[in-house]
Design a protein around this motif. Structure first.
Motif, mmCIF file in Angstrom:
data_model
loop_
_atom_site.group_PDB
_atom_site.id
_atom_site.type_symbol
_atom_site.label_atom_id
_atom_site.label_comp_id
_atom_site.label_asym_id
_atom_site.label_seq_id
_atom_site.Cartn_x
_atom_site.Cartn_y
_atom_site.Cartn_z
ATOM 1 N N LYS A 1 23.384 6.396 -2.393
ATOM 2 C CA LYS A 1 22.103 5.688 -1.694
ATOM 3 C C LYS A 1 20.917 5.767 -2.473
ATOM 4 O O LYS A 1 20.893 6.713 -3.333
ATOM 5 N N TYR A 2 19.921 5.016 -2.082
ATOM 6 C CA TYR A 2 18.572 5.400 -2.786
ATOM 7 C C TYR A 2 17.693 6.164 -1.916
ATOM 8 O O TYR A 2 17.736 6.443 -0.681
ATOM 9 N N ILE A 3 16.810 6.845 -2.801
ATOM 10 C CA ILE A 3 15.980 7.825 -2.253
ATOM 11 C C ILE A 3 15.134 7.023 -1.222
ATOM 12 O O ILE A 3 14.861 7.758 -0.179
ATOM 13 N N GLU A 4 14.775 5.767 -1.319
ATOM 14 C CA GLU A 4 13.913 5.335 -0.399
ATOM 15 C C GLU A 4 14.602 4.933 0.954
ATOM 16 O O GLU A 4 14.078 4.980 2.153
ATOM 17 N N ASP A 5 15.991 5.157 1.190
ATOM 18 C CA ASP A 5 16.853 5.012 2.247
ATOM 19 C C ASP A 5 16.266 6.338 3.133
ATOM 20 O O ASP A 5 16.483 6.238 4.488
ATOM 21 N N LEU A 6 15.913 7.393 2.466
ATOM 22 C CA LEU A 6 15.706 8.495 3.346
ATOM 23 C C LEU A 6 14.158 8.361 3.589
ATOM 24 O O LEU A 6 13.434 9.706 4.107
ATOM 25 N N LEU A 7 13.462 7.444 3.589
ATOM 26 C CA LEU A 7 12.100 7.335 4.074
ATOM 27 C C LEU A 7 11.918 6.267 5.013
ATOM 28 O O LEU A 7 12.639 5.360 5.077
ATOM 29 N N PRO A 8 10.916 6.585 5.861
ATOM 30 C CA PRO A 8 10.488 5.516 6.880
ATOM 31 C C PRO A 8 10.143 4.261 6.297
ATOM 32 O O PRO A 8 9.345 4.088 4.975
#
Ligand code: ADP
Length: 411
Positions: A50-57
């Protein structure tokens, strides 16, 4: 990486209580430890790829890409988002606060960024609870302060009331004490009067009686001079009795505060003449009054009865305590403001040690001897002078004579 290092790294990675995620240059997740998977709500291996941005709002993702590129260009271990509140997003889209430290490593020439992530939910909650309780504490404190203030005001008001009450009671108590004191003094005065009257009245009354019966006899024998002498004796005995009674009456009135000062315009010359005539009739044989009251402005303004009483008392003392044939001097100095009267005699004088008691009630000097008196006159005179707003003083030399000076305002 040698095996040992690899293995060590794997162990740290797996057993860390902090979430650790490793991403490549593009932000793709290469590794994520079990803690990070649990933190973000993924199953084992669910984060890899996954991309780290997936774990961000949603709203911070774009900005994050910029930050990430910046970090790749100048990699250095540091905390992330200094001074900002960092928020992450779980798999179920719920958001939670985090703190992140960044580090990096290079694998096969590729930069790998490691993020050490802590879930700050509990910490934030604790901080907020602390903040809330601090706010609450401030509210309590201000309420408490208000309460203390209002209580203090109540207390002050009560204290003031109490002070007033105490004052009222004190005043009443003082009045009662004064009344009691006056009552006691009057009683003392009455009993003193009875004892003085029974003693002092006896001599003049027996003089009156014996002179009256002698007059009878001399009348029959037509001895006019002797009759005259005994008439004079009767007169002076009656005068003496009258003066004792007058002193007691004056004192009684003074004690009860019943003497009103009634000031009026007094024709000075007439007034002095009257006093002179009145006193002349009471003088001892050969005594004479030398009056020097010149230049007194007319009229003077005072209470005529009180003034007469004062002068009469002092002049009759001067006569009583001087021998036959001695002169008595009265000098007046009157200006617009003050009248001074100086009464001087050449009589027995007052012993030095008695002088401090001269105005005490019932006090008689040790050399008063057989001279009749009650010790009231000077006490009354002083109080009269004070009623008129004036003052009295004297000087005396034992065996030579006395000078009494009074000064009263006559404006
Ligand atoms: P009283 O003459 O009735 O005794 P006073 O109060 O007038 O009372 O005087 C108090 C005392 O002061 C007198 O007893 C006398 O001893 C003394 N005194 C007053 N006036 C004279 C005076 N002019 N000369 C000598 N002694 C005096």
């Amino acid at each position: 990486m040698p095996f040992t290092s690899n293995e060590t790294f794997r162990q740290i990675f797996q057993s860390s209580i902090e979430a650790i995620i490793m991403v490549d240059k593009e932000g793709r997740i290469i590794l994520a430890n079990p803690v990070s998977e649990r933190m973000f709500g993924y199953e084992a291996g669910g984060l890899t790829g996954k991309y780290i941005e997936d774990l961000l709002p949603e709203h911070v993702r774009k900005r994050h890409v910029v930050y990430r590129n910046e970090f790749n260009e100048h990699p250095e271990p540091r905390p992330m988002g200094m001074g900002r509140d960092l928020v992450a997003k779980r798999r179920d889209s719920t958001e939670f606060p985090v703190s992140v430290s960044l580090s990096y490593t290079s694998i096969e020439g590729q930069i790998m960024v490691m993020a050490f992530i802590s879930d700050m939910t509990e910490r934030k909650r604790a901080e907020e609870a602390l903040k809330r309780s601090e706010e609450q504490l401030l509210v309590y404190a201000s309420e408490l302060e208000k309460k203390v203030q209002s209580r203090t005001e109540d207390l002050n008001a009560t204290i003031k009331e109490l002070e007033k009450e105490v004052k009222v009671r004190k005043k009443a108590e003082n009045e009662a004490q004064n009344a009691l004191g006056r009552e006691r003094e009057l009683n003392e005065l009455k009993s003193k009067f009875v004892s003085i009257a029974s003693h002092e009245f006896r001599t003049p009354l027996s003089t009156v009686l014996s002179s009256a019966s002698l007059i009878d006899q001399y009348n029959e024998r037509l001895e006019k001079d002797k009759v005259k002498k005994h008439v004079q004796r009767i007169k002076s005995s009656v005068n003496h009795l009258t003066s004792i009674l007058n002193d007691f009456l004056s004192l009684g009135k003074l004690e009860e505060g019943k003497i009103d000062v009634v000031k009026e315009r007094i024709a000075a010359a007439d007034f002095f003449k009257e006093v002179e005539e009145e006193i002349n009739s009471t003088l001892k044989p050969g005594q004479h009054l030398v009056v020097r009251c010149e230049g007194a402005p007319e009229p003077i303004y005072s209470d005529v009865r009180i003034l007469r009483n004062i002068l009469f008392n002092l002049l009759s003392n001067a006569s009583k305590y001087s021998d036959h044939g001695k002169p008595i001097y009265i000098t007046c100095e009157v200006d617009e403001k003050t009248a001074s009267f100086i009464i001087r005699d050449e009589g027995i004088g007052i012993p030095q040690e008695d002088q401090k008691h001269m105005f005490d009630r019932f006090f008689r000097a040790s050399n008063a001897g057989n001279v009749q008196g009650t010790g009231l006159g000077l006490n009354i005179v002083k109080r009269y002078v004070e009623l008129l707003g004036g003052n009295i003083s004297f000087s005396s030399e034992y065996g030579k004579g006395s000078i009494f000076t009074i000064q009263i305002p006559v404006e």
